[in-house]
Design an enzyme around this catalytic site. Sequence first.
Site, short mmCIF file in Angstrom:
data_model
loop_
_atom_site.label_atom_id
_atom_site.label_comp_id
_atom_site.label_asym_id
_atom_site.label_seq_id
_atom_site.Cartn_x
_atom_site.Cartn_y
_atom_site.Cartn_z
N LYS A 152 -112.01 68.67 7.49
CA LYS A 152 -113.42 69.05 7.61
C LYS A 152 -114.24 68.32 6.55
O LYS A 152 -113.76 68.16 5.43
CB LYS A 152 -113.59 70.56 7.37
CG LYS A 152 -113.20 71.46 8.52
CD LYS A 152 -113.48 72.91 8.18
CE LYS A 152 -112.88 73.86 9.20
NZ LYS A 152 -113.45 73.74 10.55
N ARG A 174 -106.25 78.41 17.72
CA ARG A 174 -105.69 78.65 19.05
C ARG A 174 -104.18 78.44 19.06
O ARG A 174 -103.47 79.05 19.86
CB ARG A 174 -106.41 77.75 20.08
CG ARG A 174 -106.26 76.29 19.85
CD ARG A 174 -107.30 75.46 20.61
NE ARG A 174 -108.63 75.55 19.99
CZ ARG A 174 -109.72 74.98 20.47
NH1 ARG A 174 -109.66 74.27 21.60
NH2 ARG A 174 -110.87 75.11 19.85
N1 BES Z 1 -112.26 77.99 11.78
C1 BES Z 1 -112.95 77.04 12.60
C2 BES Z 1 -114.14 77.65 13.35
C3 BES Z 1 -115.26 78.18 12.51
C4 BES Z 1 -116.42 77.45 12.36
C5 BES Z 1 -115.21 79.45 11.95
C6 BES Z 1 -117.47 77.94 11.63
C7 BES Z 1 -116.27 79.95 11.20
C8 BES Z 1 -117.40 79.18 11.05
C9 BES Z 1 -111.98 76.49 13.65
O1 BES Z 1 -110.66 76.41 13.26
C10 BES Z 1 -112.42 75.10 13.98
O2 BES Z 1 -112.39 74.28 13.11
N2 BES Z 1 -112.79 74.86 15.23
C11 BES Z 1 -113.22 73.58 15.68
C12 BES Z 1 -112.55 73.30 17.00
C13 BES Z 1 -112.75 71.89 17.49
C14 BES Z 1 -112.05 70.91 16.59
C15 BES Z 1 -112.23 71.79 18.91
C16 BES Z 1 -114.72 73.62 15.83
O3 BES Z 1 -115.25 74.64 16.25
O4 BES Z 1 -115.36 72.65 15.46
MN MN Z 2 -110.20 74.63 12.19
#
Ligand code: BES
Ligand code: MN
Length: 507
Positions: free
Chosen positions: A281, A355
């Site tokens: 990230k 997931r």
């Molecule tokens: N933990 C994150 C989602 C999240 C985002 C939680 C903001 C709380 C606040 C999750 O694991 C994630 O990174 N999801 C990605 C999925 C994508 C790579 C398909 C996302 O939502 O960007």
């Molecule tokens: Mn994530």
Amino acid sequence: MTALTLSTSSAATLRADAIVVGVAKGPKGPVVAPGAEAVDKAFDGKLATVLETLGAGGGEGEVTKLPVLSGLKAPVVLAVGLGDQPAKGDGFAEETLRRAAGTAARALTGTKKAAFALPVEDAESVAAIGEGALMGAYAFTAYRGNGAAKKDAKSAPLAEAVILGAKPRDKAFKAAAERAAAVAAEVNRARDLINMPSNDLDPKSFAAEAQAAAKEFGLKVEVLDEKALLKGGYGGLMGVGQGSATPPRLVRLAYTHPKAEKTLALVGKGITYDSGGISLKPAGHNETMKCDMAGAAAVFAAVVAVARLGLKVNVTGWLALAENMPSGNATRPGDVLKMYSGKTVEVLNTDAEGRLVLADALTRASEENPDAIVDVATLTGAMVLALGNRTFGVMANDDAFRTSLYEIAEEVGEQAWPMPLPAELRKSMDSPVADLANMGERMGGGLVAGLFLQEFVGEGIAWAHLDIAGPAFHESAPYGYTPKGGTGSSVRTLVRLAERTADGDLG
Ligand code: BES
Ligand code: MN
Ligand code: ZN
């Protein structure tokens, strides 16, 4: 935690450090809400006028402190805004009372004992005021220095809340207060876990917390460590956790009632820190990622709340715990994992890790053939884009179950909204090498994630998915009973679902 008691004493004679009254927005200025008659009398029946003079209008979230000159034992009156005065014959909404009590409790930081002289019509209003006060009084102080700041009485949360106008011996009132105290304590447990930094809360220490609570509340607990997970073929949990110095865990926490007719399975995403893994990230997106275990915290707290309440239902909580880190051992984009279900998943993005851990836990939970499964997860940024910071999305493989969850959330004062699982999005997760990929089309990303999870739910089991990525962690100014940081989102919804299931109100 703040103590909660009921009293029928008059506000005039009760010894307290502050008295909380409600003030509503009337057509011609502020109106003192029912329950505060004795306080109004101490102000010669001119409390509304005094408030108006000070600029108070009764708007939601408004707080006005008044000194007491005579007529009351308490030195301070705190008037909290209730918003628009309800139509004649209608009472204040439960959530209005819950938020007002929370706002008051926050404003009473540093106060020892406060009496709440808010409108009490029935047991539900007592429960709402009690929950609001105890959730509002929450403070996360574990990491404050040991110096003066920690001991400063001025920053100590409200120690005791007394709800006036409610007979302590009345069965319904008593039960409502006890339920409120149990639910609020568990919401606050979830908040503590969410707020705990990832250098102290990792999969191992999280599992230990569950074991300690199991002992305290008479729950059955089993923890699968990395050896057991590897042996058991939990490729999702292992694949996500293998880049971390602290390996993954799967916790099964079970509450059973001898007369239960139904069994609920609750599955929580417990990523104790989500760096994104090799698909790291960027800065700006990782500062709050200690909150990525909020689903597991909610499940944990809900199971304990159900045990405290002794509900006539079996509830099994599954905590899918892992830390998502990049390292030489971490899963790479393009790697293929063999999941606990036997399906293979091509990991296109290591940041779509929730997931993967949930999939294994959902398959494992399905093996016990529960009457329903609900998973809770901070799953996608897409859900936050869709619904904002205060509302969680509800998806399901069963329309009636999705509607029930949405209605239950509304009933307990949590903001939720039903979301679809459009079948056509599934093919966007087709993989050229594996049974499916862990990500698909960007548009509708929250629904794509839901469709991924659905693949791992056992045949014929009613399942719902709560994506709490928005409301799990509150970054702006506190409001009502919601503090900064972990909120405990979905705990109240899960507890009410268990109550409804115990009462036979669901399928
Ligand atoms: N933990 C994150 C989602 C999240 C985002 C939680 C903001 C709380 C606040 C999750 O694991 C994630 O990174 N999801 C990605 C999925 C994508 C790579 C398909 C996302 O939502 O960007
Ligand atoms: Mn994530
Ligand atoms: Zn995540």
